[in-house]
Design an enzyme around this catalytic site. Structure first.
Site, PDB file in Angstrom:
ATOM      1  CD  GLU A  16     114.586  50.434  34.252  1.00  0.00           C
ATOM      2  OE1 GLU A  16     115.044  51.561  34.549  1.00  0.00           O
ATOM      3  OE2 GLU A  16     115.176  49.630  33.521  1.00  0.00           O
ATOM      4  CE1 TYR A  48     108.086  51.970  22.579  1.00  0.00           C
ATOM      5  CE2 TYR A  48     110.115  51.341  21.473  1.00  0.00           C
ATOM      6  CZ  TYR A  48     108.781  51.688  21.424  1.00  0.00           C
ATOM      7  OH  TYR A  48     108.138  51.760  20.206  1.00  0.00           O
ATOM      8  CB  ALA A  50     116.897  50.593  21.081  1.00  0.00           C
ATOM      9  CG  HIS A  77     112.458  53.438  29.976  1.00  0.00           C
ATOM     10  ND1 HIS A  77     113.645  52.868  30.375  1.00  0.00           N
ATOM     11  CD2 HIS A  77     111.784  53.708  31.125  1.00  0.00           C
ATOM     12  CE1 HIS A  77     113.694  52.794  31.701  1.00  0.00           C
ATOM     13  NE2 HIS A  77     112.563  53.297  32.176  1.00  0.00           N
ATOM     14  NE  ARG A 107     123.282  55.747  21.334  1.00  0.00           N
ATOM     15  CZ  ARG A 107     124.533  55.349  21.424  1.00  0.00           C
ATOM     16  NH1 ARG A 107     125.501  56.098  20.931  1.00  0.00           N
ATOM     17  NH2 ARG A 107     124.840  54.199  22.015  1.00  0.00           N
ATOM     18  CG  ASP A 109     122.716  49.784  24.169  1.00  0.00           C
ATOM     19  OD1 ASP A 109     123.499  50.739  24.363  1.00  0.00           O
ATOM     20  OD2 ASP A 109     122.290  49.050  25.076  1.00  0.00           O
ATOM     21  CB  ALA A 123     119.735  61.071  24.670  1.00  0.00           C
ATOM     22  CG  HIS A 147     127.655  55.577  27.114  1.00  0.00           C
ATOM     23  ND1 HIS A 147     128.103  55.249  25.860  1.00  0.00           N
ATOM     24  CD2 HIS A 147     126.416  55.017  27.228  1.00  0.00           C
ATOM     25  CE1 HIS A 147     127.170  54.534  25.241  1.00  0.00           C
ATOM     26  NE2 HIS A 147     126.134  54.383  26.049  1.00  0.00           N
TER      27      HIS A 147
HETATM   28  P1  FAD Z   1     123.375  59.505  24.746  1.00  0.00           P
HETATM   29  O1  FAD Z   1     123.071  60.484  25.793  1.00  0.00           O
HETATM   30  O2  FAD Z   1     123.106  59.890  23.327  1.00  0.00           O
HETATM   31  O3  FAD Z   1     124.917  59.083  24.911  1.00  0.00           O
HETATM   32  C1  FAD Z   1     125.472  57.993  24.169  1.00  0.00           C
HETATM   33  C2  FAD Z   1     126.971  58.234  23.951  1.00  0.00           C
HETATM   34  O4  FAD Z   1     127.167  59.326  23.051  1.00  0.00           O
HETATM   35  C3  FAD Z   1     127.749  58.622  25.214  1.00  0.00           C
HETATM   36  O5  FAD Z   1     129.043  58.076  25.086  1.00  0.00           O
HETATM   37  C4  FAD Z   1     127.779  60.147  25.176  1.00  0.00           C
HETATM   38  O6  FAD Z   1     128.894  60.687  25.874  1.00  0.00           O
HETATM   39  C5  FAD Z   1     127.856  60.410  23.671  1.00  0.00           C
HETATM   40  N1  FAD Z   1     127.129  61.622  23.269  1.00  0.00           N
HETATM   41  C6  FAD Z   1     125.984  62.118  23.811  1.00  0.00           C
HETATM   42  N2  FAD Z   1     125.565  63.205  23.125  1.00  0.00           N
HETATM   43  C7  FAD Z   1     126.459  63.387  22.120  1.00  0.00           C
HETATM   44  C8  FAD Z   1     126.563  64.340  21.053  1.00  0.00           C
HETATM   45  N3  FAD Z   1     125.665  65.318  20.894  1.00  0.00           N
HETATM   46  N4  FAD Z   1     127.618  64.216  20.180  1.00  0.00           N
HETATM   47  C9  FAD Z   1     128.536  63.227  20.321  1.00  0.00           C
HETATM   48  N5  FAD Z   1     128.484  62.311  21.307  1.00  0.00           N
HETATM   49  C10 FAD Z   1     127.459  62.384  22.195  1.00  0.00           C
HETATM   50  N6  FAD Z   1     117.995  51.228  26.376  1.00  0.00           N
HETATM   51  C11 FAD Z   1     116.879  50.805  25.713  1.00  0.00           C
HETATM   52  O7  FAD Z   1     116.975  50.399  24.556  1.00  0.00           O
HETATM   53  N7  FAD Z   1     115.643  50.824  26.302  1.00  0.00           N
HETATM   54  C12 FAD Z   1     115.443  51.278  27.570  1.00  0.00           C
HETATM   55  O8  FAD Z   1     114.310  51.267  28.067  1.00  0.00           O
HETATM   56  C13 FAD Z   1     116.588  51.742  28.311  1.00  0.00           C
HETATM   57  N8  FAD Z   1     116.468  52.235  29.562  1.00  0.00           N
HETATM   58  C14 FAD Z   1     117.564  52.756  30.208  1.00  0.00           C
HETATM   59  C15 FAD Z   1     117.407  53.332  31.479  1.00  0.00           C
HETATM   60  C16 FAD Z   1     118.496  53.878  32.154  1.00  0.00           C
HETATM   61  C17 FAD Z   1     118.289  54.519  33.514  1.00  0.00           C
HETATM   62  C18 FAD Z   1     119.796  53.816  31.569  1.00  0.00           C
HETATM   63  C19 FAD Z   1     121.005  54.370  32.307  1.00  0.00           C
HETATM   64  C20 FAD Z   1     119.966  53.238  30.307  1.00  0.00           C
HETATM   65  C21 FAD Z   1     118.867  52.708  29.609  1.00  0.00           C
HETATM   66  N9  FAD Z   1     118.991  52.154  28.333  1.00  0.00           N
HETATM   67  C22 FAD Z   1     117.868  51.701  27.658  1.00  0.00           C
HETATM   68  C23 FAD Z   1     120.318  51.992  27.721  1.00  0.00           C
HETATM   69  C24 FAD Z   1     120.696  53.200  26.810  1.00  0.00           C
HETATM   70  O9  FAD Z   1     119.852  53.219  25.687  1.00  0.00           O
HETATM   71  C25 FAD Z   1     122.162  52.980  26.403  1.00  0.00           C
HETATM   72  O10 FAD Z   1     123.009  53.149  27.501  1.00  0.00           O
HETATM   73  C26 FAD Z   1     122.639  53.790  25.187  1.00  0.00           C
HETATM   74  O11 FAD Z   1     123.881  53.237  24.742  1.00  0.00           O
HETATM   75  C27 FAD Z   1     122.886  55.260  25.477  1.00  0.00           C
HETATM   76  O12 FAD Z   1     121.719  55.955  25.657  1.00  0.00           O
HETATM   77  P2  FAD Z   1     121.746  57.499  26.146  1.00  0.00           P
HETATM   78  O13 FAD Z   1     120.366  57.990  26.069  1.00  0.00           O
HETATM   79  O14 FAD Z   1     122.482  57.637  27.414  1.00  0.00           O
HETATM   80  O15 FAD Z   1     122.631  58.114  24.938  1.00  0.00           O
END
Ligand code: FAD
Length: 287
Positions: A16, A48, A50, A77, A107, A109, A123, A147
């Site tokens: 990455e 990328y 957020a 991303h 999603r 942060d 997401a 998370h």
């Molecule tokens: P989600 O899957 O939406 O989860 C977020 C929270 O909401 C979790 O607590 C989950 O349990 C809960 N949740 C999920 N779905 C629902 C639902 N339908 N209803 C209610 N609650 C729900 N960030 C960036 O900005 N740019 C990047 O390039 C980037 N790369 C990353 C790469 C990796 C491998 C990882 C692990 C993280 C990365 N992140 C990045 C960080 C990521 O954006 C954060 O961790 C963010 O807080 C959560 O993203 P997610 O896609 O896991 O969210």
């Protein structure tokens, strides 16, 4: 190539990188990639930020450059929290035009400086939207220790299953420093019927500030032996770097022996560290 297909043949090694923050350092990302290509990664993913950071436009350019110039598969991303559906559709078109087949759908942060747009809350909304409107291989993020916003690991797995059912083809974990969290997580995912490949995200920790930031941001637990290592070497940067590399290698050797689907190395754009780790484990990857 779709990243999910890579796991059918072998234990995968992916890297990455992130786009540089200042325009003056743009050259360095291409120098970094030039060195990383010799590690023969199965794919390289490009972050990328957020919240609309100025260097975001570079994500597409770098992902496209990797694929075109090195014939290495790339992943863009894509955090959705600040996008409207219209903006997202335009971005998907641009990704297609650049020949990118793989999206790490996130999603992102939530930051007070950039209030979320209401079109995508999580997401899984983004993944369902992409599946409806375009044809991409989708990767999702997952969290062996849960998370930070989740009330429990069970709740986290519940939503992870929804994310996979929405169309996730493969998962990459957040960094962890104790492999036991990963093994327990792998058992929970299997019990929940999550059957897509799961890559272990490994971050070589080479200075104290770096891990303090990760702890406050992601809630990663620091094992006792890791804390001892930090205390012992924190005032000697070279020793700290070497200890951090050795720690990451130990984690990877154990994970490979336990049959992990793949290793995703958070390179922090540091080819020296990535190369040291690659040299220590590449024979294991081929075995
Ligand atoms: P989600 O899957 O939406 O989860 C977020 C929270 O909401 C979790 O607590 C989950 O349990 C809960 N949740 C999920 N779905 C629902 C639902 N339908 N209803 C209610 N609650 C729900 N960030 C960036 O900005 N740019 C990047 O390039 C980037 N790369 C990353 C790469 C990796 C491998 C990882 C692990 C993280 C990365 N992140 C990045 C960080 C990521 O954006 C954060 O961790 C963010 O807080 C959560 O993203 P997610 O896609 O896991 O969210």
């Amino acid at each position: 190539m779709r990243t999910a297909d890579l796991f059918k043949k072998k234990q995968v090694l992916s890297l990455e990188v992130f786009p540089p923050k200042r325009t003056s350092s743009e050259d360095t990302i291409f120098n970094t990639l030039e060195e990383l290509k010799w590690l023969h990664p199965d794919f390289i993913s490009v972050t990328y930020g957020a919240g609309g950071s100025a260097n975001n436009s570079k994500t597409l350019e770098i992902a496209s450059f990797i694929k075109t110039n090195y014939a290495v598969e790339s992943v863009a991303h894509l955090p959705c929290i600040n996008f409207s559906k219209e903006e997202l559709l335009l971005l998907l078109d641009r990704l297609k035009e650049q020949g990118i087949e793989n999206i790490l759908a996130l999603r992102g942060d939530i930051s007070p400086e950039h209030p979320p747009c209401t079109d995508f809350s999580h997401a899984d909304d983004l993944i369902a939207f992409i599946k409806e409107h375009a044809d991409f291989n989708i990767i999702g993020a997952c969290y062996p220790e849960g998370h930070v916003e989740s009330k429990s690991t069970l709740e986290d797995i519940h939503y992870l299953k929804r994310k996979v059912d929405a169309g996730t083809d493969h998962l990459i974990t957040q960094l962890f420093l104790d492999n036991d969290y990963f093994y327990a997580f792998r058992e929970r995912t299997a019990l929940a019927g999550i059957n897509v490949p799961i890559e272990a995200g490994i971050m070589p920790v080479v200075n104290k500030k770096q891990i303090e930031r990760m702890v406050s941001l992601c809630g990663v637990q620091l094992p006792k032996k890791f804390v001892k290592m930090m205390e012992r070497y924190e005032h000697d940067p070279i020793a700290m770097r070497d200890a951090g590399i050795a720690y990451a290698i130990n984690q990877i050797v154990d994970l490979l022996a336990q049959g992990v689907d793949g290793i995703h190395l958070y390179t922090m754009n540091n080819p020296y560290i990535a190369r040291k780790i690659y040299e220590a484990v590449f024979r294991l990857l081929a075995a």
